[in-house]
Design a protein around this motif. Structure first.
Motif, PDB file in Angstrom:
ATOM      1  N   ALA A   1       0.834  -1.202   0.000  1.00 15.90           N
ATOM      2  CA  ALA A   1       0.000   0.000   0.000  1.00 15.90           C
ATOM      3  C   ALA A   1       0.863   1.245   0.000  1.00 15.90           C
ATOM      4  O   ALA A   1       0.530   2.246  -0.616  1.00 15.90           O
ATOM      5  CB  ALA A   1      -0.923  -0.008   1.218  1.00 15.90           C
TER       6      ALA A   1
ATOM      7  N   LYS B   1       0.919   4.351  -2.779  1.00 15.69           N
ATOM      8  CA  LYS B   1       0.720   5.751  -2.404  1.00 15.69           C
ATOM      9  C   LYS B   1       1.822   6.627  -2.974  1.00 15.69           C
ATOM     10  O   LYS B   1       1.569   7.703  -3.499  1.00 15.69           O
ATOM     11  CB  LYS B   1       0.685   5.872  -0.888  1.00 15.69           C
ATOM     12  CG  LYS B   1       0.637   7.325  -0.400  1.00 15.69           C
ATOM     13  CD  LYS B   1       0.690   7.383   1.107  1.00 15.69           C
ATOM     14  CE  LYS B   1       0.747   8.829   1.584  1.00 15.69           C
ATOM     15  NZ  LYS B   1       0.812   8.924   3.035  1.00 15.69           N
TER      16      LYS B   1
ATOM     17  N   ARG C   1      -5.684  10.700  -4.600  1.00 18.80           N
ATOM     18  CA  ARG C   1      -5.373   9.307  -4.239  1.00 18.80           C
ATOM     19  C   ARG C   1      -6.145   8.889  -2.993  1.00 18.80           C
ATOM     20  O   ARG C   1      -6.614   7.752  -2.887  1.00 18.80           O
ATOM     21  CB  ARG C   1      -3.869   9.136  -4.027  1.00 18.80           C
ATOM     22  CG  ARG C   1      -3.042   9.116  -5.299  1.00 18.80           C
ATOM     23  CD  ARG C   1      -1.640   8.603  -5.020  1.00 18.80           C
ATOM     24  NE  ARG C   1      -0.898   9.513  -4.168  1.00 18.80           N
ATOM     25  CZ  ARG C   1      -0.011  10.397  -4.600  1.00 18.80           C
ATOM     26  NH1 ARG C   1       0.212  10.502  -5.893  1.00 18.80           N
ATOM     27  NH2 ARG C   1       0.643  11.172  -3.760  1.00 18.80           N
TER      28      ARG C   1
ATOM     29  N   LYS D   1      -9.158   5.785  -2.533  1.00 19.18           N
ATOM     30  CA  LYS D   1      -9.051   4.679  -1.583  1.00 19.18           C
ATOM     31  C   LYS D   1     -10.182   4.656  -0.556  1.00 19.18           C
ATOM     32  O   LYS D   1     -10.238   3.754   0.282  1.00 19.18           O
ATOM     33  CB  LYS D   1      -7.694   4.757  -0.865  1.00 19.18           C
ATOM     34  CG  LYS D   1      -6.497   4.580  -1.794  1.00 19.18           C
ATOM     35  CD  LYS D   1      -5.192   4.737  -1.024  1.00 19.18           C
ATOM     36  CE  LYS D   1      -3.999   4.665  -1.969  1.00 19.18           C
ATOM     37  NZ  LYS D   1      -3.888   3.387  -2.657  1.00 19.18           N
TER      38      LYS D   1
ATOM     39  N   ARG E   1      -3.631   8.439   5.244  1.00 23.17           N
ATOM     40  CA  ARG E   1      -3.041   7.436   4.351  1.00 23.17           C
ATOM     41  C   ARG E   1      -1.846   8.012   3.604  1.00 23.17           C
ATOM     42  O   ARG E   1      -1.830   9.145   3.217  1.00 23.17           O
ATOM     43  CB  ARG E   1      -4.087   6.954   3.341  1.00 23.17           C
ATOM     44  CG  ARG E   1      -5.197   6.102   3.969  1.00 23.17           C
ATOM     45  CD  ARG E   1      -5.983   5.384   2.884  1.00 23.17           C
ATOM     46  NE  ARG E   1      -7.027   4.556   3.462  1.00 23.17           N
ATOM     47  CZ  ARG E   1      -8.329   4.852   3.421  1.00 23.17           C
ATOM     48  NH1 ARG E   1      -8.722   5.967   2.829  1.00 23.17           N
ATOM     49  NH2 ARG E   1      -9.219   4.050   3.959  1.00 23.17           N
TER      50      ARG E   1
END
Length: 661
Positions: free
Chosen positions: A328, A332, A629, A633, A661
């Motif tokens: 993940a 990112k 982004r 998510k 995040r």
């Protein structure tokens, strides 16, 4: 030297001036590299190239480079075969390829299409680094046409997007191997002032480097797969350094850099790790991104790496992006294909001139502002004010378009800025003749947009409104706007017209259209498919609106979005960096833009009087991508549950989770 008379059995040819082939060979062989150009007659170029490639002594062959600029003419296939490096820019490549009669295998046929498709997919990473405004497939097709007619290596210069070398494949059935060199970033304090001669410096630099590296060829020459790609990459980087330095000085001759300047510049570039070369034949290619202007940037972008911002539309290989084994964190940090271009307020380039090289003239014209703004990594388009940014004293729209093409940028929109003579109103002026003049000026903005290749005209008037009760007839002013916009829409049906509302301003305390709701009522009454709105985040905040709600209300009539932030004090338009004051509102605005399927570009309407305007724009670009982004998510099921229950705490948790995040 247009005509040639052939001699006897020894194969020598004498031209009209009695210069023999042997004399030309001695002249050419006394030099180490031959650089031709289209200002020289074709017959002269051919004789010189033949002398450089005389088969009687292969070891004495001289490498031949041909600048495709200058006179617009067809290049004979005979000359093509004798040129080692054909060096056109993007438009010259297209024009030259189009000058040849079509062959069956140029564009048509399933096999040709399959080959191009295969080359396209193998070179996807280069396309990602070039950005969406440059079509690699089109370049490959043009290269194919030239190489099928005998061209050897084709080196395409792409201005601020770098350069692309297509090595001649060993067999016609194979696509060329590509080497891409991004344009190099300018050193701190240096800015682009004049592109004149930059292409010439690039070609001369490439010739010098080619000579010093043993012309980068082994064995029997070009097209046999023995070319040293590593050496060629060094030549391209040296050439890029020469071209980059050339734009920092005015004038074609004064801008030519010295050898010492180029070497010093390259040392700085390599020390910064910004050479960013990509060869599609490499097995282990570094994963750096390249911005819209060819600046290499590390793939991982943290809050402390604002200088490492790739262009919207660039990113890692799609196959890698879909690899389930990626973490993940990797997802990112790596920039996926971003669906929007970025623009920023051109007049902000007037700010913080103290940051520029004091030995250089400060930017003072719209052209200077464009050149400074082109240094913003991640910028893809320029929004112009009309008529403010155009005048015979500065430049014409045609000249502006040429500059954008050279810089690898496109025009985003043309924005109306009515001059002070309309202080009593533009489309709302009480004098019918002045009102007519304002409408005609508005329509001329559409003419400029068409020249620039922009599809949108944004109308914001600082003067259409009133200051005191009973000062105007509200319904009359409304009808004037409806009639004026209908006329503009009908006169230019291919242009998207958008109104940018504002609730108040120091010039007009109450605008005729002071809110999103009023603006939508106006659009509905105008009733034209090419009429919509441009929403400014700061203006919506000033109006006491939640920008996300306004975006949702406008839906597919949202033609443009201007991103910024502010403290929402009474009548204050702060023009702060995006998401800096209201991050949760900024996040939801991104969510609604994604939900309505927004198809415009992102424009930053900010006022960096005390901040480096280039770095501020780069921060805004990074910030938007982070929010986008984060929105991608977010869990749609959780969003639906929160909305269904009007769950305030759940909504805040969603925001907190998304921004962490």
């Amino acid at each position: 030297h247009e005509g040639r008379a052939r001699g006897g059995d020894d194969g020598e040819n004498d031209d009209a001036h009695g210069i023999s082939d042997e004399e030309i060979r001695r002249l050419v062989r006394s030099h180490s590299v031959l650089l031709l150009q289209c200002e020289i007659p074709e017959a002269v170029n051919l004789r010189l190239a033949e002398a450089a490639k005389f088969e009687g002594d292969p070891s004495a062959m001289v490498p031949v480079l041909h600048d495709a600029g200058g006179e617009d003419r067809v290049m004979s296939e005979e000359l093509l075969r004798r040129v080692d490096f054909l060096i056109p820019n993007e438009s010259e490549l297209e024009r030259l390829a189009a000058s040849y009669p079509s062959l069956a295998d140029d564009r048509g046929g399933d096999d040709a299409a399959a080959e191009i498709s295969e080359a396209w997919h193998r070179r996807r990473r280069i396309q990602q680094r070039l950005g969406p405004s440059l079509d690699l497939e089109s370049i490959l097709r043009s290269v194919r046409i030239l190489q099928r007619r005998g061209a050897n290596h084709v080196l395409v210069t792409l201005g601020s997007r770098g350069s692309l070398l297509a090595l001649k494949p060993p067999t016609p059935a194979r696509p060329p191997r590509l080497v891409y060199q991004p344009a190099l970033p300018l050193p701190p304090g240096r800015t682009a002032l004049d592109e004149t001669g930059a292409g010439d410096c690039y070609r001369a630099g490439f010739a010098v480097a080619l000579l010093e590296h043993g012309h980068c060829l082994k064995g029997e020459g070009v097209g046999n797969g023995t070319e040293d790609a590593t050496m060629l990459r060094r030549c391209m980087k040296f050439a890029s350094a020469a071209g980059a330095l050339a734009v920092t000085k005015r004038g074609a001759v004064p801008s030519i850099p010295s050898r010492e300047e180029v070497e010093e510049f390259l040392s700085w570039v390599e020390g910064e790790g910004r050479d960013g070369i990509f060869d599609d034949g490499d097995e282990n290619v570094p994963s750096e991104e390249v911005s819209s202007h060819g600046v290499a940037a590390p793939a991982a972008v943290s809050s402390s790496q604002m200088e490492a911002i790739p262009r919207g539309g660039t990113g890692d290989d799609a196959d890698a992006a879909n690899d389930q084994s990626q973490s993940a964190n990797t997802d990112k940090d790596h920039d996926d294909d971003f669906p929007f271009l970025f623009g920023s307020r051109l007049n902000s380039m007037k700010d913080r001139l103290d940051l520029l090289d004091p030995s250089q003239s400060p930017p003072s014209t719209p052209r200077d502002y464009v050149l400074r703004q082109s240094q913003i990594r991640g910028l893809g388009c320029i929004d112009f004010n009309y008529p403010q940014h155009f005048s015979p004293r500065h430049w014409t729209p045609q000249e502006a378009k040429q500059t954008l093409d050279r810089l690898g940028l496109r025009a985003g929109a043309v924005c109306l800025r009515y001059p002070p003579e309309f202080a009593r109103g533009a489309m709302n002026h009480p004098d019918p003749s002045a009102r007519r003049a304002a409408i005609e000026l508005t329509k001329r903005a559409a003419d400029v947009a068409e020249i620039l290749g922009a599809e949108e005209v944004v109308v914001w008037s600082a003067y259409d409104g009133y200051d005191y009760p009973f000062q105007v007839d509200y319904r009359e002013k409304w009808t004037q706007l409806v009639d004026a916009f209908r006329e503009c829409c009908d006169a230019h049906p291919d242009i998207r017209w958008s109104l940018e509302f504002k609730p108040t301003d120091e010039n007009t305390r109450f605008f005729t259209v002071p809110s999103t709701g009023a603006a939508m009522m106006l659009v509905k009454e105008i009733d034209r498919p090419n009429m919509g709105l441009t929403l400014d985040m700061g203006h919506m905040l000033m109006a006491g609106e939640n920008p996300a709600q306004s975006i949702a209300m406008v839906g597919d009539k949202l033609f443009g979005i201007q991103l910024n932030d502010g403290y929402t004090r009474l009548a204050a338009e702060d023009g702060m960096m995006f998401g800096s004051i209201h991050p949760s509102m900024a996040l939801e605005a991104m969510y609604q833009l994604r939900r309505i399927g927004f198809k415009g570009h992102f424009y930053f309407d900010t006022f960096p009087q005390r901040t480096d305007p280039v770095k501020e724009a780069e921060y805004n670009i990074r910030r938007v991508k982070e929010f986008w982004r984060a929105v991608e998510k977010m869990d749609e099921n959780e969003l639906e549950n929160v909305a269904r229950e009007h769950d305030a705490l759940g909504a805040l948790k969603l925001v907190d989770d998304a921004l962490r995040r």
